[in-house]
Write a protein that holds these residues in place. Sequence first.
Motif, PDB file in Angstrom:
ATOM      1  N   LEU A  58      -0.815  11.617   3.539  1.00  0.00           N
ATOM      2  CA  LEU A  58      -1.936  12.405   3.023  1.00  0.00           C
ATOM      3  C   LEU A  58      -3.021  11.534   2.421  1.00  0.00           C
ATOM      4  O   LEU A  58      -4.199  11.890   2.445  1.00  0.00           O
ATOM      5  N   GLU A  59      -2.650  10.379   1.905  1.00  0.00           N
ATOM      6  CA  GLU A  59      -3.654   9.486   1.318  1.00  0.00           C
ATOM      7  C   GLU A  59      -4.631   8.994   2.382  1.00  0.00           C
ATOM      8  O   GLU A  59      -5.838   8.903   2.136  1.00  0.00           O
ATOM      9  N   THR A  60      -4.121   8.708   3.573  1.00  0.00           N
ATOM     10  CA  THR A  60      -4.993   8.281   4.670  1.00  0.00           C
ATOM     11  C   THR A  60      -5.967   9.392   5.046  1.00  0.00           C
ATOM     12  O   THR A  60      -7.163   9.143   5.263  1.00  0.00           O
ATOM     13  N   VAL A  61      -5.487  10.629   5.105  1.00  0.00           N
ATOM     14  CA  VAL A  61      -6.357  11.770   5.422  1.00  0.00           C
ATOM     15  C   VAL A  61      -7.416  11.945   4.342  1.00  0.00           C
ATOM     16  O   VAL A  61      -8.604  12.118   4.631  1.00  0.00           O
ATOM     17  N   TYR A  62      -6.971  11.892   3.088  1.00  0.00           N
ATOM     18  CA  TYR A  62      -7.915  12.036   1.975  1.00  0.00           C
ATOM     19  C   TYR A  62      -8.997  10.959   2.028  1.00  0.00           C
ATOM     20  O   TYR A  62     -10.192  11.259   1.888  1.00  0.00           O
ATOM     21  N   ASN A  63      -8.599   9.718   2.244  1.00  0.00           N
ATOM     22  CA  ASN A  63      -9.577   8.625   2.279  1.00  0.00           C
ATOM     23  C   ASN A  63     -10.572   8.797   3.424  1.00  0.00           C
ATOM     24  O   ASN A  63     -11.764   8.489   3.277  1.00  0.00           O
ATOM     25  N   SER A  64     -10.093   9.300   4.553  1.00  0.00           N
ATOM     26  CA  SER A  64     -10.980   9.510   5.706  1.00  0.00           C
ATOM     27  C   SER A  64     -12.013  10.592   5.405  1.00  0.00           C
ATOM     28  O   SER A  64     -13.199  10.440   5.722  1.00  0.00           O
ATOM     29  N   ILE A  65     -11.572  11.697   4.802  1.00  0.00           N
ATOM     30  CA  ILE A  65     -12.505  12.779   4.458  1.00  0.00           C
ATOM     31  C   ILE A  65     -13.456  12.321   3.366  1.00  0.00           C
ATOM     32  O   ILE A  65     -14.670  12.553   3.424  1.00  0.00           O
ATOM     33  N   SER A 123     -14.495   9.424   2.726  1.00  0.00           N
ATOM     34  CA  SER A 123     -15.460   8.432   3.199  1.00  0.00           C
ATOM     35  C   SER A 123     -16.662   9.096   3.875  1.00  0.00           C
ATOM     36  O   SER A 123     -17.745   8.505   3.936  1.00  0.00           O
ATOM     37  N   ILE A 124     -16.466  10.309   4.374  1.00  0.00           N
ATOM     38  CA  ILE A 124     -17.579  11.064   4.945  1.00  0.00           C
ATOM     39  C   ILE A 124     -18.479  11.576   3.826  1.00  0.00           C
ATOM     40  O   ILE A 124     -19.703  11.452   3.869  1.00  0.00           O
ATOM     41  N   LYS A 125     -17.860  12.157   2.814  1.00  0.00           N
ATOM     42  CA  LYS A 125     -18.561  12.641   1.622  1.00  0.00           C
ATOM     43  C   LYS A 125     -17.516  12.836   0.533  1.00  0.00           C
ATOM     44  O   LYS A 125     -16.405  13.308   0.819  1.00  0.00           O
ATOM     45  N   ASN A 126     -17.857  12.477  -0.700  1.00  0.00           N
ATOM     46  CA  ASN A 126     -16.900  12.630  -1.794  1.00  0.00           C
ATOM     47  C   ASN A 126     -16.394  14.066  -1.873  1.00  0.00           C
ATOM     48  O   ASN A 126     -17.175  15.013  -1.768  1.00  0.00           O
ATOM     49  N   ILE A 127     -15.082  14.197  -2.083  1.00  0.00           N
ATOM     50  CA  ILE A 127     -14.486  15.521  -2.164  1.00  0.00           C
ATOM     51  C   ILE A 127     -13.490  15.549  -3.314  1.00  0.00           C
ATOM     52  O   ILE A 127     -12.683  14.624  -3.473  1.00  0.00           O
ATOM     53  N   PRO A 128     -13.527  16.584  -4.163  1.00  0.00           N
ATOM     54  CA  PRO A 128     -12.595  16.642  -5.296  1.00  0.00           C
ATOM     55  C   PRO A 128     -11.232  17.171  -4.881  1.00  0.00           C
ATOM     56  O   PRO A 128     -11.091  17.902  -3.899  1.00  0.00           O
ATOM     57  N   VAL A 129     -10.211  16.781  -5.620  1.00  0.00           N
ATOM     58  CA  VAL A 129      -8.878  17.362  -5.477  1.00  0.00           C
ATOM     59  C   VAL A 129      -8.863  18.669  -6.255  1.00  0.00           C
ATOM     60  O   VAL A 129      -9.108  18.695  -7.456  1.00  0.00           O
ATOM     61  N   PHE A 130      -8.578  19.757  -5.567  1.00  0.00           N
ATOM     62  CA  PHE A 130      -8.529  21.081  -6.192  1.00  0.00           C
ATOM     63  C   PHE A 130      -7.173  21.342  -6.824  1.00  0.00           C
ATOM     64  O   PHE A 130      -7.071  21.904  -7.914  1.00  0.00           O
ATOM     65  N   ASP A 131      -6.119  20.915  -6.133  1.00  0.00           N
ATOM     66  CA  ASP A 131      -4.769  21.136  -6.644  1.00  0.00           C
ATOM     67  C   ASP A 131      -3.803  20.239  -5.886  1.00  0.00           C
ATOM     68  O   ASP A 131      -4.066  19.839  -4.753  1.00  0.00           O
TER      69      ASP A 131
END
Length: 218
Positions: free
Chosen positions: A144-151, A153-161
């Motif tokens: 999941l960390e790889t997916v998070y980093n990829s998203i 890198s497109i635009k900052n995104i917060p962790v909701f939960d």
Amino acid sequence: MKIKEIILFTANIQRQKQFYKTVLEFELVLDSEEKISFKTGASVLSFVYDEKAVNSSHFAFNIPSNQQQEALQWLQERVQILPDDDNLISDFKDWNAKAIYFYDADKNIVEFIARKNIDINSRNSFSSKNILSLSEIGIVATNLETVYNSINSIKNIPVFDGNLARFCALGNEEGLFILINKTIKKWHPTQEEAFTSNFIIKGDYNFSYENGEIKELL
């Protein structure tokens, strides 16, 4: 996070067309042999024909904050509800939301979710026209960390939960990426195994998810 369109892949495009047009009474806005699209409030749900598409997905629609019971009654006339143990409505207290689940023609797990914090109410009798927008798409992966980093890198995104070990929701109540570690977590509420499935998303984030990799759409 706003979702303008989600494009899924299906080997049964005519069966999906029948389900969404006739059973759920969604408005068909594009109809071809290769692609069908339906208006879903402020967003569009599309299916593209791919004879190799086999894995099911999970996605959700926001509905008015006060209409979970009306939505349940409306859906019960059309589909079989997927129960959460003995309950037909899942109560997500931490999210201040209630959700209803069912399968579409491809056994995608579809969710109608009433989020109280959005505070959009309706006095109209519930129908597919009451859907506010697409609000979630599931992303199944082993890291999941790889997916998070990829998203991110497109635009900052917060962790909701959640966290990046097992389950993590990214975005906000208007739109969420639901990240699932398929080696640990199963789909709610059926507890069936989660498989990686391809999709394309357009809106505040524009990318394809293909064979476990995110590729930004330029």
